[in-house]
Design an enzyme around this catalytic site. Sequence first.
Site, PDB file in Angstrom:
ATOM      1  CG  ASP A  59     -27.662  -5.932 -21.470  1.00 22.20           C
ATOM      2  OD1 ASP A  59     -27.772  -7.020 -21.992  1.00 22.20           O
ATOM      3  OD2 ASP A  59     -27.833  -4.748 -22.226  1.00 22.20           O
ATOM      4  CG  LEU A  73     -20.916 -10.294 -26.256  1.00 16.27           C
ATOM      5  CD1 LEU A  73     -21.557  -9.624 -27.500  1.00 16.27           C
ATOM      6  CD2 LEU A  73     -19.686 -10.673 -26.394  1.00 16.27           C
ATOM      7  CE  LYS A  75     -22.370  -9.041  13.889  1.00 18.92           C
ATOM      8  NZ  LYS A  75     -21.086  -8.089  14.160  1.00 18.92           N
ATOM      9  CG  ASN A  98     -36.271 -17.063  28.069  1.00 16.67           C
ATOM     10  OD1 ASN A  98     -36.064 -15.862  28.009  1.00 16.67           O
ATOM     11  ND2 ASN A  98     -37.262 -17.769  28.389  1.00 16.67           N
ATOM     12  CE1 TYR A 143     -16.169  -1.516  16.482  1.00 21.11           C
ATOM     13  CE2 TYR A 143     -17.754   0.481  16.669  1.00 21.11           C
ATOM     14  CZ  TYR A 143     -16.725  -0.273  16.194  1.00 21.11           C
ATOM     15  OH  TYR A 143     -15.796   0.816  15.416  1.00 21.11           O
ATOM     16  NE  ARG A 174     -30.860   4.122 -22.561  1.00 21.37           N
ATOM     17  CZ  ARG A 174     -31.687   3.466 -23.111  1.00 21.37           C
ATOM     18  NH1 ARG A 174     -31.087   2.302 -23.661  1.00 21.37           N
ATOM     19  NH2 ARG A 174     -33.150   3.605 -23.042  1.00 21.37           N
TER      20      ARG A 174
END
Length: 458
Positions: free
Chosen positions: A108, A11, A337, A363, A373, A18
């Site tokens: 929940d 459910l 990344k 190295n 970029y 809240r």
Amino acid sequence: MPGRTCLAIVLAAGEGTRMRSLMPKVLHQLGGCSVLAHVVKAARAAGTDELAVVVGPGQETVAAEARERAPQVQIFEQHERRGTAHAVLSARKAIAHGADDILVMFGDTPLVQTETLSKLRGALAQGAAVAVLGFKPVNPEGYGRLVMHDRELMAIREERDATPEERKIGLCNGGLMALAGEQALAILARIGNTNAKGEYYLTDAVAIARDMGLKAVAIETSEDDVRGINTKVQLAEAEAVLQRRLRLAALEAGVTMTAPDTVYLSADTKFGKDVTIEPSVVIGPGVTIEDGATIRSFSHLEGAHVGKGARVGPFARLRPGADLGKDVHIGNFVEVKEAKIEAGAKANHLAYIGDARVGEGANVGAGTITCNYDGVAKHRTDIGKGAFIGSNSALVAPVKIGDGAYIGAGTVVTKDVPAGALAIARAKQTVKEGWAKRLRKVKALGKNLSGKKPKKSS
Ligand code: UD1
Ligand code: MG
């Protein structure tokens, strides 16, 4: 449960009011994934064959998250919030498929453990038509109370409907429930809404089952198992419980942590043998750390793979797609990344390696930046095996540095460098003998002319 089929109904209707959030409650993050993902994982681990998730009107984001976690999930919409039994009946079609066991779970309530769900199913296997989870909270306020008689579960009374006498009962309803599939629809159909809230309460299933001559049982569990999340305070409390469990599991699996309370893990973190995690490390989702690797203090990892014997940190950042091979060293203030760093390669200080491959044993000197970029698109940098990238080099992608090539310190590399070559691109150094001495003399003279006393030299 061998030989028995199971449908889990989660459910998940409801907003994040809240939580003081625009995001639905069950999508908030806990241990690196959504609250709902934990519930789905627990349901699957309990051996469910079918999974249904009940969402509120238009809660497409909740449905999408459920589908992502369990592609076979059936989504049902509860058009109006009219109580937990009403929500379960929104999944009537799934119930009609005829599973032996029906597990009703709350979207929940993410910390419920597989063993607890198995116990609920076990009670059905032993002939109960309804099995509920009981627990003794420090503060029972707001919970339904389990009305027992001679160790038998008679009814669940919601707090608003309870007598002062019933409110004194310490054993409360954890919310989750197991229903025998054969009787489930008959029981649910009898639930009415004549109560303080005017809602269809799932909890009424207990008294109704008894009226029908069926057996209802309560299984006691810990408060942590049934901890519900309605506010950010409760979310943080649940996170604390989960982190404790994850740390304990990691320690038991042989991970060394000198200050486990300061290490943050994700539910999906994978460790090999003899891994060491120093204090104050944050491990986000999607991280695998292989045998013998060490993660030093103040490092932050997510979506990364750390190969055998690799050393990361202190103060390193591994972002999604960082893939470190065997014995790689990534040192302080190095960010990686979407890059494959092959066996034995090193980047020990102050570097950014993004959208790249760093060949075996290469190295990467301090201050090296892959300029990936151009303001519009991302480009790749390929560094060959055994290459040496001098300090403070800027590698302007797309660019290739061949095997064993040298890049002089401070070079801005804009063209490919062949294997074994040296690339150096910086202004030639000139040396002017005595220049500094002369400058100081001239400056001192200038001060005298302006009327200031020259300082006595000692
Ligand atoms: C429920 C139990 C209570 C128990 C407590 C444990 C009922 C009637 N009461 O109360 O005995 O002590 O959990 O935490 O079951 N939901 C829907 N649609 C609805 C109503 C609820 O999907 O129309 C979902 C909610 O999103 C939530 C779950 O069902 O995930 C429980 O509902 P909630 O309103 O939190 O019930 P409680 O009052 O906490
Ligand atoms: Mg609740």
